[in-house]
Scaffold this motif. Sequence first.
Motif, PDB file in Angstrom:
ATOM      1  N   THR A 141       0.796  -1.252   0.188  1.00  0.00           N
ATOM      2  CA  THR A 141       0.166   0.130   0.142  1.00  0.00           C
ATOM      3  C   THR A 141       0.839   1.109  -0.090  1.00  0.00           C
ATOM      4  N   SER A 142       2.025   1.023   0.248  1.00  0.00           N
ATOM      5  CA  SER A 142       3.147   2.545   0.152  1.00  0.00           C
ATOM      6  C   SER A 142       4.520   1.731   0.190  1.00  0.00           C
ATOM      7  N   CYS A 143       5.281   2.622  -0.043  1.00  0.00           N
ATOM      8  CA  CYS A 143       6.724   2.374   0.311  1.00  0.00           C
ATOM      9  C   CYS A 143       7.149   2.194   1.928  1.00  0.00           C
ATOM     10  N   THR A 144       6.344   3.057   2.441  1.00  0.00           N
ATOM     11  CA  THR A 144       6.459   2.918   4.049  1.00  0.00           C
ATOM     12  C   THR A 144       6.024   1.555   4.509  1.00  0.00           C
ATOM     13  N   THR A 174      17.012  12.061   4.690  1.00  0.00           N
ATOM     14  CA  THR A 174      15.800  11.234   4.216  1.00  0.00           C
ATOM     15  C   THR A 174      14.651  11.592   4.591  1.00  0.00           C
ATOM     16  N   PHE A 175      13.575  10.759   4.055  1.00  0.00           N
ATOM     17  CA  PHE A 175      12.309  10.604   4.567  1.00  0.00           C
ATOM     18  C   PHE A 175      12.094   9.932   5.751  1.00  0.00           C
ATOM     19  N   VAL A 176      11.109  10.201   6.606  1.00  0.00           N
ATOM     20  CA  VAL A 176      11.196   9.562   7.968  1.00  0.00           C
ATOM     21  C   VAL A 176      10.845   8.373   8.006  1.00  0.00           C
ATOM     22  N   SER A 177      10.092   7.751   6.917  1.00  0.00           N
ATOM     23  CA  SER A 177       9.810   6.275   6.637  1.00  0.00           C
ATOM     24  C   SER A 177      11.092   5.473   6.576  1.00  0.00           C
ATOM     25  N   THR A 178      12.225   5.818   5.927  1.00  0.00           N
ATOM     26  CA  THR A 178      13.402   5.174   5.830  1.00  0.00           C
ATOM     27  C   THR A 178      13.707   4.605   7.373  1.00  0.00           C
ATOM     28  N   VAL A 179      13.409   5.347   8.340  1.00  0.00           N
ATOM     29  CA  VAL A 179      14.132   4.612   9.781  1.00  0.00           C
ATOM     30  C   VAL A 179      12.721   4.375  10.539  1.00  0.00           C
ATOM     31  N   GLU A 212      17.284  -1.390   0.495  1.00  0.00           N
ATOM     32  CA  GLU A 212      17.526  -0.372  -0.474  1.00  0.00           C
ATOM     33  C   GLU A 212      16.172   0.321  -0.231  1.00  0.00           C
ATOM     34  N   ASP A 213      16.326   1.728   0.333  1.00  0.00           N
ATOM     35  CA  ASP A 213      15.034   2.673  -0.006  1.00  0.00           C
ATOM     36  C   ASP A 213      15.244   3.234  -1.469  1.00  0.00           C
ATOM     37  N   ALA A 214      14.350   2.471  -2.105  1.00  0.00           N
ATOM     38  CA  ALA A 214      14.465   2.864  -3.757  1.00  0.00           C
ATOM     39  C   ALA A 214      13.312   3.814  -4.094  1.00  0.00           C
ATOM     40  N   ALA A 215      12.603   4.313  -3.121  1.00  0.00           N
ATOM     41  CA  ALA A 215      11.300   5.016  -3.413  1.00  0.00           C
ATOM     42  C   ALA A 215      11.463   6.031  -4.541  1.00  0.00           C
ATOM     43  N   GLN A 216      12.495   6.568  -4.760  1.00  0.00           N
ATOM     44  CA  GLN A 216      12.489   7.534  -5.812  1.00  0.00           C
ATOM     45  C   GLN A 216      13.588   6.955  -7.006  1.00  0.00           C
ATOM     46  N   ALA A 217      13.838   5.512  -6.939  1.00  0.00           N
ATOM     47  CA  ALA A 217      14.598   5.181  -7.782  1.00  0.00           C
ATOM     48  C   ALA A 217      14.462   4.174  -8.865  1.00  0.00           C
ATOM     49  N   PHE A 234      10.089   0.565  -3.194  1.00  0.00           N
ATOM     50  CA  PHE A 234       9.819   1.410  -4.180  1.00  0.00           C
ATOM     51  C   PHE A 234       8.404   2.229  -3.693  1.00  0.00           C
ATOM     52  N   SER A 235       8.455   3.493  -4.092  1.00  0.00           N
ATOM     53  CA  SER A 235       6.951   4.079  -3.854  1.00  0.00           C
ATOM     54  C   SER A 235       6.278   4.433  -5.197  1.00  0.00           C
ATOM     55  N   PHE A 236       5.115   4.574  -5.260  1.00  0.00           N
ATOM     56  CA  PHE A 236       4.133   5.028  -6.312  1.00  0.00           C
ATOM     57  C   PHE A 236       3.354   6.087  -5.864  1.00  0.00           C
ATOM     58  N   HIS A 237       3.747   6.802  -4.872  1.00  0.00           N
ATOM     59  CA  HIS A 237       3.210   7.980  -4.250  1.00  0.00           C
ATOM     60  C   HIS A 237       2.972   9.047  -5.383  1.00  0.00           C
ATOM     61  N   GLU A 238       2.026   9.910  -5.274  1.00  0.00           N
ATOM     62  CA  GLU A 238       1.969  10.878  -6.547  1.00  0.00           C
ATOM     63  C   GLU A 238       3.181  11.789  -6.784  1.00  0.00           C
ATOM     64  N   THR A 239       3.945  11.896  -5.850  1.00  0.00           N
ATOM     65  CA  THR A 239       4.948  12.545  -6.323  1.00  0.00           C
ATOM     66  C   THR A 239       6.318  11.952  -7.061  1.00  0.00           C
ATOM     67  N   LYS A 240       6.003  10.675  -7.110  1.00  0.00           N
ATOM     68  CA  LYS A 240       7.125  10.113  -7.888  1.00  0.00           C
ATOM     69  C   LYS A 240       6.980   9.901  -9.235  1.00  0.00           C
ATOM     70  N   ASN A 241       7.964   9.125  -9.996  1.00  0.00           N
ATOM     71  CA  ASN A 241       7.873   8.864 -11.292  1.00  0.00           C
ATOM     72  C   ASN A 241       6.571   8.407 -12.036  1.00  0.00           C
ATOM     73  N   GLY A 273      -1.238   6.956  -6.793  1.00  0.00           N
ATOM     74  CA  GLY A 273      -2.086   7.853  -5.610  1.00  0.00           C
ATOM     75  C   GLY A 273      -1.102   7.515  -4.446  1.00  0.00           C
ATOM     76  N   GLU A 274      -1.494   6.434  -3.713  1.00  0.00           N
ATOM     77  CA  GLU A 274      -0.550   5.745  -2.553  1.00  0.00           C
ATOM     78  C   GLU A 274      -0.339   4.388  -3.144  1.00  0.00           C
ATOM     79  N   GLY A 275       0.878   4.047  -3.129  1.00  0.00           N
ATOM     80  CA  GLY A 275       1.278   2.527  -3.494  1.00  0.00           C
ATOM     81  C   GLY A 275       2.665   2.591  -3.241  1.00  0.00           C
TER      82      GLY A 275
HETATM   83  C1  PLP Z   1       8.402   8.800  -0.742  1.00  0.00           C
HETATM   84  C2  PLP Z   1       9.623   8.230  -0.153  1.00  0.00           C
HETATM   85  C3  PLP Z   1       9.339   7.318   0.732  1.00  0.00           C
HETATM   86  C4  PLP Z   1       7.761   6.761   1.129  1.00  0.00           C
HETATM   87  O1  PLP Z   1       7.086   6.510   0.136  1.00  0.00           O
HETATM   88  P1  PLP Z   1       5.396   6.226   0.457  1.00  0.00           P
HETATM   89  O2  PLP Z   1       5.075   5.405  -0.790  1.00  0.00           O
HETATM   90  O3  PLP Z   1       4.726   7.597   0.482  1.00  0.00           O
HETATM   91  O4  PLP Z   1       5.122   5.584   1.823  1.00  0.00           O
HETATM   92  C5  PLP Z   1      10.111   6.601   1.678  1.00  0.00           C
HETATM   93  N1  PLP Z   1      11.264   6.840   1.289  1.00  0.00           N
HETATM   94  C6  PLP Z   1      11.860   7.896   0.424  1.00  0.00           C
HETATM   95  C7  PLP Z   1      13.367   8.350   0.244  1.00  0.00           C
HETATM   96  C8  PLP Z   1      10.956   8.727  -0.260  1.00  0.00           C
HETATM   97  O5  PLP Z   1      11.415   9.502  -1.283  1.00  0.00           O
END
Ligand code: PLP
Length: 380
Positions: A58-61, A85-90, A156-161, A180-187, A191-193
């Motif tokens: 449901t999210s990268c988190t 980094t983003f808070v979810s990494t840790v 690997e936190d590959a959310a942006q990668a 990985f992340s499919f949040h709406e701010t990624k490539n 939506g959320e994913g």
């Molecule tokens: C966007 C992002 C996340 C979180 O992704 P979600 O899908 O919103 O949970 C985690 N780590 C990094 C580096 C991000 O850029």
Amino acid sequence: MKNKNYVGFNIPYFSGNETNYIAEAVSSMKISGDGVFTKKCHAFFEEKYKFKKVLLTTSCTDALEMAAILLDIKDGDEVIAPAYTFVSTVNAFVLRGAKIVFVDSNADNPNMDIGQLEKLITPKTKVIVPVHYAGIACDMDKIMALAAKHNLFVVEDAAQAIDSFYNGKPLGSIGHLAAFSFHETKNIIAGEGGMLVINDDCFIERAEIIREKGTNRSQFFRGEVDKYGWVDIGSSFLPSDMIAAFLYAQLENIDRIQTRRKEIWNQYYQALKPLEEKGIQLPFIPIEGTNNGHMFYLVCRNIDERTALIAHLREQGIHAVFHYLSLNKSTYYKANLNNTVSLIQSDRYTDGLVRLPMYFELSNEQVALIANLILQFFNK
Ligand SMILES: *Cc1c(COP(=O)(O)O)cnc(C)c1O
């Protein structure tokens, strides 16, 4: 009132078939997890990037939280991650009781400084979490070698990668696990994913169980066991097939999306390159890495310069934004996990880094306009 030339920071791109595929999922009467579109997304990633096993989440988190459960992180374990980094990494590891040990960023890009890693490793260290900032690869050979030497896992936190590479290998395929992340701010968005990538066979069976509330339901549906039940801890980490339907429409267009984003990135880079002579830092891509057009950023010399640049662009209707507050300076860390560390580069990116508008439908004219306004700002 918005300026008529308003350029947002991020505008989600809909490639065409998103709502058609959602309608298909709905009319199939199977909209819970692991339906037809989830399977199509899994097959896409396993074929295109040769990931051993992928599971939509449901999210990268959530994918990171699954990783922490899979690695049996418990009270007192230490996890090394960048502070920039983003808070979810840790957070994913803190939820399981881990102590986070922050490593500083490189001087030439915000990725973790490998030279400082080894001295942070103790007998309690269990995991290293490299974050591929802006989709640019961390030095994975060195990280994997250190991990092997000290018997550590790498997530690997590959959310942006997405669709970025290291020595020809897709990011997300190198660590034991990747998110990985499919949040709406990624490539590529849903939506959320998100998605967990499993590169080590030994985690596959348990990952399926953790994702399905701690049950062996996936094995049951494949006919491998004759009843399913509670076999482990877990949670509900799988997305509805409507989310996967949206995502699949994006994935069918990934090459087109990536090509355009990289064109925009290259146009910014060429136009803004002269600023390096003035001490303004541009993205640095090491020879082993690639650019995936996720983000274009500049690093100003101090916070006042950055505030003034963002205001200058704002006056012209352009929305540029800063990024992370180094996590060792966060309220939560200071209140709960305080061990004062000094992270010079992480502080510098906290104060100086500014991200420019970056999205598929940004036109060449808009990029030229933004770049000219920035040059004008630094030349005055
Ligand atoms: C966007 C992002 C996340 C979180 O992704 P979600 O899908 O919103 O949970 C985690 N780590 C990094 C580096 C991000 O850029």
